[in-house]
Design an enzyme around this catalytic site. Structure first.
Site, PDB file in Angstrom:
ATOM      1  N   GLU A  90       5.275  18.574 -97.333  1.00  0.00           N
ATOM      2  CA  GLU A  90       4.979  17.580 -98.362  1.00  0.00           C
ATOM      3  C   GLU A  90       6.310  17.038 -98.838  1.00  0.00           C
ATOM      4  OE1 GLU A  90       1.661  20.443 -98.384  1.00  0.00           O
ATOM      5  OE2 GLU A  90       3.664  20.820 -99.141  1.00  0.00           O
ATOM      6  N   ILE A 100      13.892  21.547 -98.760  1.00  0.00           N
ATOM      7  CA  ILE A 100      15.254  21.213 -98.337  1.00  0.00           C
ATOM      8  C   ILE A 100      15.908  20.550 -99.540  1.00  0.00           C
ATOM      9  CG2 ILE A 100      16.746  19.794 -96.880  1.00  0.00           C
ATOM     10  CD1 ILE A 100      14.722  19.978 -94.680  1.00  0.00           C
ATOM     11  N   ASN A 138      10.583   9.361-102.544  1.00  0.00           N
ATOM     12  CA  ASN A 138      11.830   9.771-101.907  1.00  0.00           C
ATOM     13  C   ASN A 138      11.915   9.179-100.495  1.00  0.00           C
ATOM     14  OD1 ASN A 138      14.080  11.029-100.842  1.00  0.00           O
ATOM     15  ND2 ASN A 138      13.585  13.032-101.692  1.00  0.00           N
ATOM     16  N   TYR A 167      12.549  12.783 -92.117  1.00  0.00           N
ATOM     17  CA  TYR A 167      11.458  13.477 -91.446  1.00  0.00           C
ATOM     18  C   TYR A 167      10.853  12.631 -90.328  1.00  0.00           C
ATOM     19  CZ  TYR A 167      11.831  16.599 -95.466  1.00  0.00           C
ATOM     20  OH  TYR A 167      12.291  17.460 -96.430  1.00  0.00           O
TER      21      TYR A 167
END
Length: 156
Positions: free
Chosen positions: A114, A80, A119, A126
């Site tokens: 992953e 993404i 980050n 997520y």
């Protein structure tokens, strides 16, 4: 499929080979030395096992993309990315929501990904949709020597 995000002025649609050049510009800007090669991305976009999305703004500029690979009951969020000047407008969340919906349509029971350990914004996104950390792949992202946090989400 095409979905509009009125608040962001962005439309999400299925990506195709014509999007490759724009995707690669964003891929390199987002991931630098860890960016995929164009041929790898071309194969992913064309694969029967996956679905890639393009987020396009009102001017027709690709401002994000995302990819899913699903084989049987397992799937992977492959990638993404959202353009730096388009972040914070819900585009990444909308792309992820469509990947989750696609995984459900394909009967995926376990979805993996992953994410770079450095980050926290992506990790938070997520986690907010039910992914949980299940492990770490040391030095996964090369040549930067950054660990990957492995996350999993089970079908609801």
């Amino acid at each position: 499929m095409s979905a509009d995000l009125p608040e962001a002025g962005v439309r999400i649609r299925t990506a195709d080979a014509a999007d490759l050049d724009a995707i690669m510009v964003l891929e390199r800007a987002s991931f630098g030395p860890s960016a995929w090669e164009a041929e790898t991305m071309r194969a992913e976009i064309a694969s029967e096992w996956g679905r890639y999305l393009a987020a396009v703004d009102a001017e027709g500029r690709l401002v994000g993309y995302a990819g899913l690979r699903a084989v049987g009951v397992e799937g992977d969020v492959q990638t993404i990315a959202v353009a730096a000047d388009a972040r914070g407008r819900g585009i990444g969340r909308a792309l992820l929501a469509e990947l989750l919906a696609e995984a459900e349509r394909r009967g995926v029971q376990e979805l993996f990904l992953e994410v770079r350990a450095d980050n926290p914004v992506a990790r938070g996104l997520y986690e907010s949709v039910g992914f949980r950390e299940i492990g770490v792949r040391p030095r996964y992202y090369q040549p930067e020597d950054v660990d990957a946090v492995v996350m999993k989400r089970e079908a609801r």
